[in-house]
Design an enzyme around this catalytic site. Structure first.
Site, PDB file in Angstrom:
ATOM      1  N   GLY A   1     -18.236 -35.005 -92.192  1.00 30.12           N
ATOM      2  CA  GLY A   1     -18.812 -35.092 -93.526  1.00 30.12           C
ATOM      3  C   GLY A   1     -20.307 -34.852 -93.446  1.00 30.12           C
ATOM      4  O   GLY A   1     -21.109 -35.617 -93.962  1.00 30.12           O
ATOM      5  N   HIS A   2     -20.661 -33.773 -92.729  1.00 30.87           N
ATOM      6  CA  HIS A   2     -22.056 -33.382 -92.594  1.00 30.87           C
ATOM      7  C   HIS A   2     -22.114 -31.939 -92.094  1.00 30.87           C
ATOM      8  O   HIS A   2     -21.066 -31.336 -91.795  1.00 30.87           O
ATOM      9  CB  HIS A   2     -22.800 -34.319 -91.628  1.00 30.87           C
ATOM     10  CG  HIS A   2     -22.187 -34.452 -90.272  1.00 30.87           C
ATOM     11  ND1 HIS A   2     -22.200 -33.450 -89.346  1.00 30.87           N
ATOM     12  CD2 HIS A   2     -21.510 -35.474 -89.700  1.00 30.87           C
ATOM     13  CE1 HIS A   2     -21.584 -33.843 -88.263  1.00 30.87           C
ATOM     14  NE2 HIS A   2     -21.143 -35.072 -88.452  1.00 30.87           N
ATOM     15  N   ALA A   3     -23.325 -31.405 -92.013  1.00 32.21           N
ATOM     16  CA  ALA A   3     -23.524 -30.060 -91.450  1.00 32.21           C
ATOM     17  C   ALA A   3     -24.609 -30.158 -90.384  1.00 32.21           C
ATOM     18  O   ALA A   3     -25.321 -31.165 -90.299  1.00 32.21           O
ATOM     19  CB  ALA A   3     -23.958 -29.087 -92.548  1.00 32.21           C
TER      20      ALA A   3
END
Ligand code: TYD
Length: 139
Positions: free
Chosen positions: A52-54
């Site tokens: 749930g991130h980049a």
């Protein structure tokens, strides 16, 4: 700038043997980057998700070594969901892609090979900030 079209499903070599099968990965040969770090995710309780991130710079290769899980990828314009359920293929995800791991099966084991050592500053954890960088053509 990266997009979902840069995502690659990479099939690994599979040496089948009645004693048990074997697959392998060599840095820069089977995946398009030098491996700086390996980590794995396991004992995930039902219904939980990870990621749930980049990443700003990091590239990675994700394999379900055991069991299955879903990888959701998002480049700010398009979203795609891929299921990983074999130990002989994985997904190459470049930097600049929002990614989330979910629907882990019981006892699943997810291995992630990264192009960078751990660096908290390389993470984008705010989706709106991610979208802004994508829309501005920076990421
Ligand atoms: P993180 O990558 O943030 O996972 P998630 O997005 O699923 O929450 O990692 C969780 C924690 O683990 C974070 O506080 C930092 C630590 N961590 C390391 O110390 N080294 C690593 O290689 C990784 C992947 C995480």
């Amino acid at each position: 700038m990266t997009s979902i079209s840069d995502i690659r499903i990479i099939e690994l070599s599979r040496i089948e043997d009645p004693r048990g099968n074997l697959s392998f990965i060599e840095s820069e040969t089977h995946i398009p980057f030098k491996i700086a770090r390996t980590y794995w995710i396991y004992d995930v309780p039902g219904g939980q998700s990870r990621g749930g991130h980049a990443y700003k710079n990091l590239h990675e290769f994700i394999v379900a070594i055991s069991g299955s899980l879903d990888l959701e990828i998002d480049d700010g314009k398009l979203k795609q969901r891929l299921q990983l359920n074999r130990s002989y293929y994985g997904i190459y995800v470049p930097n600049g892609i929002w990614r989330k791991l979910e629907n882990f099966s019981t006892n699943s084991l997810c291995m992630i090979l990264s192009s960078e050592e751990y660096n908290a500053d390389d993470y984008l954890r705010d989706y709106d900030e991610f979208l802004k960088l994508k829309n501005d053509g920076i990421l």
